[in-house]
Design a protein around this motif. Structure first.
Motif, PDB file in Angstrom:
ATOM      1  N   THR A 116      44.343  39.873  83.342  1.00  0.00           N
ATOM      2  CA  THR A 116      44.137  38.985  84.485  1.00  0.00           C
ATOM      3  C   THR A 116      44.200  37.530  84.047  1.00  0.00           C
ATOM      4  OG1 THR A 116      42.805  40.658  85.605  1.00  0.00           O
ATOM      5  CG2 THR A 116      42.568  38.395  86.371  1.00  0.00           C
ATOM      6  N   PHE A 117      43.618  37.216  82.904  1.00  0.00           N
ATOM      7  CA  PHE A 117      43.716  35.854  82.378  1.00  0.00           C
ATOM      8  C   PHE A 117      45.172  35.482  82.119  1.00  0.00           C
ATOM      9  CE2 PHE A 117      44.065  33.258  78.457  1.00  0.00           C
ATOM     10  CZ  PHE A 117      43.731  32.033  79.033  1.00  0.00           C
ATOM     11  N   HIS A 118      45.922  36.382  81.494  1.00  0.00           N
ATOM     12  CA  HIS A 118      47.327  36.087  81.194  1.00  0.00           C
ATOM     13  C   HIS A 118      48.115  35.797  82.468  1.00  0.00           C
ATOM     14  CE1 HIS A 118      46.790  38.762  77.372  1.00  0.00           C
ATOM     15  NE2 HIS A 118      46.313  37.548  77.185  1.00  0.00           N
ATOM     16  N   VAL A 119      47.866  36.599  83.513  1.00  0.00           N
ATOM     17  CA  VAL A 119      48.597  36.425  84.772  1.00  0.00           C
ATOM     18  C   VAL A 119      48.175  35.134  85.468  1.00  0.00           C
ATOM     19  CG1 VAL A 119      48.939  37.383  87.088  1.00  0.00           C
ATOM     20  CG2 VAL A 119      49.080  38.874  85.079  1.00  0.00           C
ATOM     21  N   LEU A 120      46.879  34.866  85.528  1.00  0.00           N
ATOM     22  CA  LEU A 120      46.409  33.636  86.170  1.00  0.00           C
ATOM     23  C   LEU A 120      46.948  32.406  85.449  1.00  0.00           C
ATOM     24  CD1 LEU A 120      42.714  34.617  86.957  1.00  0.00           C
ATOM     25  CD2 LEU A 120      44.447  33.975  88.655  1.00  0.00           C
TER      26      LEU A 120
END
Length: 264
Positions: free
Chosen positions: A135-139
């Motif tokens: 989720t961090f990578h996508v955000l």
């Protein structure tokens, strides 16, 4: 607007992770039906291809969201083709079938589950790597593209498990609670740059993940006083609302979609 760009998302460029099955596939289909050009990303490349083939103006991408470089490459590919990214729905995630089996065994034997002491580092890291790190990578990748244009909407998929934590499922609950807090913190930062971030937190939903849930656990989630398991399409409708202009004033929301099992 008319023609091929008609619809609520007409002319918009969308990236959907976890698009090969379940909620992600339902989101990709609904976005395409409402006019978006969809990049359908999944760690299972053939599954992403199969979904993309169903849709007009769709492109499959093979992406492991736990690998930041793969997420960055996916966003770079979208920008290379179109110069922008308007909508991201991040539905990729994993569960832990072994922990579910341990919980089900305990239920069958009428004893409390004993999972945490048996949970290995690898099992912990796998769930956190995909669900929270992913989720961090996508955000981060989405903001790098959207913030300079002062426009965009991101929807992450959390879980009701972050609130009604399942005994014996600590890594999943922690990963999804992290998704909620991460998304809300990023939402408060991103809105200054015209980008909205929100979260849908499903309860039990009929996906491939749910199909792997042992019968004893599924029975425990069934309750005649509330709605049955959600369909992926029902959760997709909520995700699309959050991504749409109709939700313009929703920023950092976590919408609990659990059919009335509990409230927060």
């Amino acid at each position: 607007m008319g023609g091929e760009h008609a619809g609520r998302f007409g002319g918009r460029i969308a990236l959907v992770t976890g698009a090969g099955s379940g909620i992600g596939a339902a989101v990709a289909r609904r976005l395409a039906a409402q006019g978006a050009e969809v990049f359908a990303a999944d760690i299972d490349g053939p599954a992403a291809e199969a979904v993309a083939k169903e849709l007009p103006r769709a492109h499959p991408l093979t992406v492991d969201v736990g690998e930041s470089a793969e997420v960055d490459r996916a966003c770079d590919e979208v920008v290379r083709r179109h110069g922008r990214l308007d909508v991201v729905v991040h539905a990729a995630g994993v569960d832990d079938p072994m922990a579910k089996e341990w919980i089900a065994e305990a239920l069958g034997a009428d004893r409390p589950p004993e999972v945490t002491g048996r949970l290995g580092d690898e099992a912990w890291r796998r769930v956190m790597r995909v669900n929270l790190d992913g989720t961090f990578h996508v955000l981060r990748a989405a903001l790098r593209v959207m913030a300079p244009r002062r426009s965009g909407a991101v929807v992450t998929v959390g879980s009701s498990s972050a609130f009604d934590t399942q005994a014996g499922y600590p890594h999943y609950a922690a990963s999804k609670a992290g998704v909620h807090a991460l998304s809300q913190s990023v939402a408060k930062e991103a809105i200054a740059f015209g980008v909205r971030v929100n979260t849908v937190a499903p309860g039990p939903t009929e996906t491939g993940m749910a199909a792997r849930t042992p019968a004893a656990l599924r029975h425990g989630f069934a309750d005649p006083r509330v709605r049955p398991y959600a369909t992926p399409e029902e959760i997709a409708h909520i995700a699309l609302f959050l991504a749409s202009d109709e939700a313009a004033n929703l920023v950092g929301a976590v919408l609990l979609a659990n059919g009335g099992r509990f409230t927060v």
